[in-house]
Design an enzyme around this catalytic site. Structure first.
Site, PDB file in Angstrom:
ATOM      1  N   ARG A 152      56.071  35.554  35.191  1.00 35.30           N
ATOM      2  CA  ARG A 152      56.657  35.974  33.914  1.00 35.30           C
ATOM      3  C   ARG A 152      55.632  35.852  32.786  1.00 35.30           C
ATOM      4  O   ARG A 152      55.548  36.716  31.908  1.00 35.30           O
ATOM      5  CB  ARG A 152      57.908  35.152  33.615  1.00 35.30           C
ATOM      6  CG  ARG A 152      59.061  35.431  34.577  1.00 35.30           C
ATOM      7  CD  ARG A 152      60.340  34.733  34.147  1.00 35.30           C
ATOM      8  NE  ARG A 152      61.421  35.030  35.081  1.00 35.30           N
ATOM      9  CZ  ARG A 152      61.937  34.168  35.949  1.00 35.30           C
ATOM     10  NH1 ARG A 152      61.459  32.929  35.995  1.00 35.30           N
ATOM     11  NH2 ARG A 152      62.905  34.513  36.763  1.00 35.30           N
ATOM     12  N   ASP A 207      64.820  40.575  41.288  1.00 38.78           N
ATOM     13  CA  ASP A 207      64.999  41.636  42.276  1.00 38.78           C
ATOM     14  C   ASP A 207      66.236  41.461  43.143  1.00 38.78           C
ATOM     15  O   ASP A 207      66.658  42.395  43.826  1.00 38.78           O
ATOM     16  CB  ASP A 207      63.756  41.766  43.166  1.00 38.78           C
ATOM     17  CG  ASP A 207      63.404  40.469  43.877  1.00 38.78           C
ATOM     18  OD1 ASP A 207      64.150  39.492  43.721  1.00 38.78           O
ATOM     19  OD2 ASP A 207      62.377  40.437  44.583  1.00 38.78           O
ATOM     20  N   ASP A 208      66.853  40.272  43.159  1.00 38.77           N
ATOM     21  CA  ASP A 208      68.029  40.074  43.998  1.00 38.77           C
ATOM     22  C   ASP A 208      69.335  40.114  43.215  1.00 38.77           C
ATOM     23  O   ASP A 208      70.380  39.695  43.691  1.00 38.77           O
ATOM     24  CB  ASP A 208      67.927  38.762  44.786  1.00 38.77           C
ATOM     25  CG  ASP A 208      67.670  37.563  43.884  1.00 38.77           C
ATOM     26  OD1 ASP A 208      67.508  37.759  42.663  1.00 38.77           O
ATOM     27  OD2 ASP A 208      67.621  36.444  44.405  1.00 38.77           O
ATOM     28  N   GLU A 238      64.959  28.704  30.675  1.00 44.73           N
ATOM     29  CA  GLU A 238      65.529  29.648  29.715  1.00 44.73           C
ATOM     30  C   GLU A 238      65.600  29.024  28.318  1.00 44.73           C
ATOM     31  O   GLU A 238      65.196  29.643  27.326  1.00 44.73           O
ATOM     32  CB  GLU A 238      66.930  30.095  30.153  1.00 44.73           C
ATOM     33  CG  GLU A 238      66.952  30.893  31.450  1.00 44.73           C
ATOM     34  CD  GLU A 238      67.086  30.013  32.685  1.00 44.73           C
ATOM     35  OE1 GLU A 238      67.378  30.547  33.770  1.00 44.73           O
ATOM     36  OE2 GLU A 238      66.891  28.790  32.559  1.00 44.73           O
TER      37      GLU A 238
END
Length: 280
Positions: free
Chosen positions: A105, A132-133, A219
């Site tokens: 990232r 991606d999942d 986050e």
């Protein structure tokens, strides 16, 4: 009589979406490196979704010391504007319980800043960290286009709950409905927010941290550098619609071991109810 000519309307220019994904062809356990054969399938599913979204640029960062032939071939045939980067995760960080994709990232953020630093403002664009999942509704991408600073929305099948979401009152985020550590400054999943490109460019030191960041706090540690809870912009009908699901492979594994009748009922309930309004 001279009639005034109607004013020419300029076409609306959609903000460019920058979608950042990381590709992991292998996973490291404490003893050995394991192949991850589902990677191409997940990337294919993701590309099929992204091809339906206008004005999108995909930043695909591979967890590797060099670009793999598999991902390079995939990118070449994906039919999408795509930038393929690579950076390896240090082996000491490939342990259970540690955050994943931190280096990837940050590599994507560095590429964006380097690419746009010499262009004149304003530069309309929105950055979204697209794992991606995950499973995405196309409506989500329309919602995030109007992001002024940082926008947020609910995420389905996360934190041990059917969904997690920001609690909104009078158009402002006032709390969090979550199944894990509601005391986090931003109790939100990585899939639950998008950031304006202008914010990324105006905060050049904002990155995802390794040192000093506790598990599950990436986050919050990132968002604290660029915004406050009061500034968050609720999307998805004031955070009452679930437009993204983080259904994991582990959950799929257990679902597939259930009797077919039970599995059908669970899948119908979870997936066909996902876009319904969330009632308190």
């Amino acid at each position: 009589i001279v009639r005034a000519q109607p004013e020419e309307r300029r076409p609306t220019v959609l903000p460019h979406l920058q979608l950042l994904t990381f590709a992991e062809l292998t996973r490291h356990s404490s003893l050995k490196k394991q192949n991850r054969p589902v990677q191409k399938a997940e990337l294919t599913r993701l590309a099929n979704t992204f091809r339906q979204v206008a004005r999108l640029h995909w930043i695909l960062v591979e967890d590797a010391a060099a670009r793999s032939e598999l991902v390079s071939r995939f990118v070449a045939g994906a039919g999408l504007p795509c930038t393929h980067l690579h950076v390896p995760t240090p082996r000491r960080y490939k342990r259970p319980g540690l955050p994943r994709a931190t280096e990837q990232r940050n590599a994507g953020l560095a590429w964006l800043r380097q690419r746009h630093q010499h262009l004149p403002p304003p530069q309309p664009g929105v950055l979204f960290f697209a794992d991606d999942d995950n499973t995405y509704s196309l409506e989500l991408f329309q919602e995030m286009r109007t992001t002024r600073k940082v926008s947020v929305w609910p995420v389905g099948l996360v934190g041990g709950r059917r969904y997690e979401r920001p609690v909104v009152e009078n158009g402002k985020v006032v709390g969090w409905y979550t199944g894990w550590r509601a005391d986090r400054p931003f109790a939100i999943d990585m899939a639950g927010f998008a950031v304006s490109l202008q914010v990324i460019l105006s905060h050049p030191k904002a990155v995802f941290k390794r040192r000093g960041s506790q598990p599950g706090m990436q986050e919050s540690d990132f968002l604290k550098q660029i915004t406050t809870v009061e500034e968050l912009e609720p999307k998805a009908n004031n955070c009452t619609k679930v437009l993204i699901s983080t259904l994991t492979k582990k959950l799929l594994y257990y679902l597939c071991r259930l009797p077919s009748t039970v599995l059908t009922e669970i899948l119908f309930y979870r997936f066909f109810r996902m876009t319904d309004p969330i009632f308190k």
